[in-house]
Write a protein that holds these residues in place. Sequence first.
Motif, short mmCIF file in Angstrom:
data_model
loop_
_atom_site.label_atom_id
_atom_site.label_comp_id
_atom_site.label_asym_id
_atom_site.label_seq_id
_atom_site.Cartn_x
_atom_site.Cartn_y
_atom_site.Cartn_z
N GLU A 199 0.82 -1.20 0.00
CA GLU A 199 0.00 0.00 0.00
C GLU A 199 0.87 1.26 0.00
N ALA A 200 1.97 1.23 0.75
CA ALA A 200 2.85 2.41 0.81
C ALA A 200 3.40 2.73 -0.58
N ALA A 201 3.75 1.67 -1.33
CA ALA A 201 4.28 1.89 -2.68
C ALA A 201 3.19 2.43 -3.60
N ARG A 202 1.98 1.87 -3.48
CA ARG A 202 0.86 2.38 -4.30
C ARG A 202 0.58 3.83 -3.96
N ALA A 203 0.65 4.15 -2.65
CA ALA A 203 0.30 5.50 -2.21
C ALA A 203 1.27 6.54 -2.75
N MET A 204 2.47 6.10 -3.16
CA MET A 204 3.41 7.07 -3.72
C MET A 204 3.43 7.01 -5.24
N GLY A 205 2.44 6.35 -5.82
CA GLY A 205 2.28 6.39 -7.27
C GLY A 205 3.14 5.42 -8.04
N MET A 206 3.55 4.32 -7.39
CA MET A 206 4.35 3.34 -8.12
C MET A 206 3.46 2.51 -9.05
N TRP A 221 9.55 -0.31 3.92
CA TRP A 221 9.88 -1.56 3.22
C TRP A 221 11.00 -2.25 3.98
N VAL A 251 10.68 5.96 -9.63
CA VAL A 251 9.39 6.41 -10.17
C VAL A 251 9.51 7.82 -10.76
N PHE A 283 1.50 6.43 7.36
CA PHE A 283 0.52 5.47 7.86
C PHE A 283 0.66 5.24 9.35
N ARG A 313 -0.97 10.72 -6.87
CA ARG A 313 -0.35 10.11 -5.69
C ARG A 313 1.09 10.57 -5.50
N GLN A 314 1.78 10.81 -6.63
CA GLN A 314 3.17 11.25 -6.53
C GLN A 314 3.29 12.65 -5.93
N GLU A 337 -1.82 7.82 -10.50
CA GLU A 337 -0.42 7.71 -10.11
C GLU A 337 0.25 9.08 -10.01
#
Lengths: 247, 262
Positions: A141-148, B111, B127, B105, B98-99, B95
């Motif tokens: 989710e964290a990766a999706r939230a940053m637009g990956m 990660w 990205v 959270f 979101r960027q 996307e």
Amino acid sequence: MTGALALGSTLDLLAYSPPGWGANLLRGLWNSVLIALGAFGLGLVIGTAGAYGKLYGGPVTRDLLAVYTTVVRAVPELVLILILYFAVTDVVNQLLVAWGQSRIQISGVAAGITVLGVVQGAYATEVLRGAILAVPAGQIEAARAMGMPPFLLARRITLPAMLSFAIPGLANLWLVATKDTALLAVVGFGELTQETRQAAGTTKAFFTFFLAAGVLYLALSLVSGVIFGRIEKWARRGQPNVGGSGR
Amino acid sequence: MPATARQPASHPRPEAIRIEGLRKSFGPLEVLKGVSLRACEGDVVAIIGGSGSGKSTMLRCINFLETPSSGRIVIGGEEIALRADGTPASRKQIEKARQSLGMVFQQFNLWTHKTILENLIEVPVHVLGTPKADAVARARKLLARVGLAEKESAYPAFLSGGQQQRAAIARALAIEPRAMLFDEPTSALDPELVGEVLGVIRDLAAEGRTMILVTHEMKFAREVASHVIYLHNGVVEEEGPPDALFGSPKSDRLKQFLKSVA
């Protein structure tokens, strides 16, 4: 005295150059490793696609994959090898004939890799599916939230993160792959078991040759264990040690 | 200590985030029943409310971690195109939006297979296409800022919760977002670690960052927010400047809520 003689003749039988059969056994081992590597690699590709298909695919994709993993895991490998090897050869040749080409002999290595790869793929699908599910959803989710974008996310986040969960299962699959190569002896492919059978049949020294083959399989397994141990350690690099890894 | 709560400036500032008439249902349960929010650049909007009030869902709809059932969402003046069922029409547009939004959270969500520094440069390099050297230099500055300069080579699991959350804030800042979204950033922390994370957020508010903050820390919300929204059962029950909302709440529900969390 006789013991020394027996040992001497045994070593002669296993010698690298003829009349010893050592070269044949090593060639067989090489072929086994080659096929196992190819099948394992193909299995990983099928398994990764299969796991993603099962997790994120549409209903039709999921059903087809369920049929694939169920059937392949239900039928004995030996039967699958016979079906796939003869059926696939037959279908390919019929197609070639239909297109006006001449029949071909499918190489044992290619057939072996394909057949065992399809089998490995079914098991790998389930191993990888479980491993992907074990990745904390928040990290994805964290990766999706940053637009990956999805493909990058799989390559950079999900797949590396699931590796530590997948390695024990994949190490099992690799060992199964090395031993399943022996089943290709039934279609006459010159892997380790087939070469051993030939050497033993010719010289009648069954015990010697099958023991030697056993030692070679064991050595392969031990080396694999060391390599997978290192991969697992690397895959778990970000995780605190909770009382020893698998190896 | 100077008060960081700011009144809306007299001159008009560009709008950062606007949501209008947002509805969201999970199956038969409607958790958001038409809520709206507007944040201009530099605004700090705090969303408060009881458990199940829909405050986290509202925040998560802004960057489409939850797909709204209906409503409008405008990020930086660009409206996100939605289909009739509320799902986004264009993955690329989502996307891109979101960027420009740095999300933090409750559970940090760093990660675990990457070091702290790798966490910070991942999205900029892979990205956004920032040259790696630039991304690393910027990441080091951000880590120094949140007091984690020494930890850049550590893996997240070896950090305390407070350190992980500060790293997660730095990671969100590393994409140079237009606005920051905080989803209960201190709720998973041991009480003694809450202060260090609130300190970082307070600094961000003081430097004029646009933020939307879902929180249970009422004192903190009153201190940093320029606007507070009180959600109850999926509707905005009351909103306004923090001093008005906390000082003289109008609705009985908010009075009751403030009493229960005091």
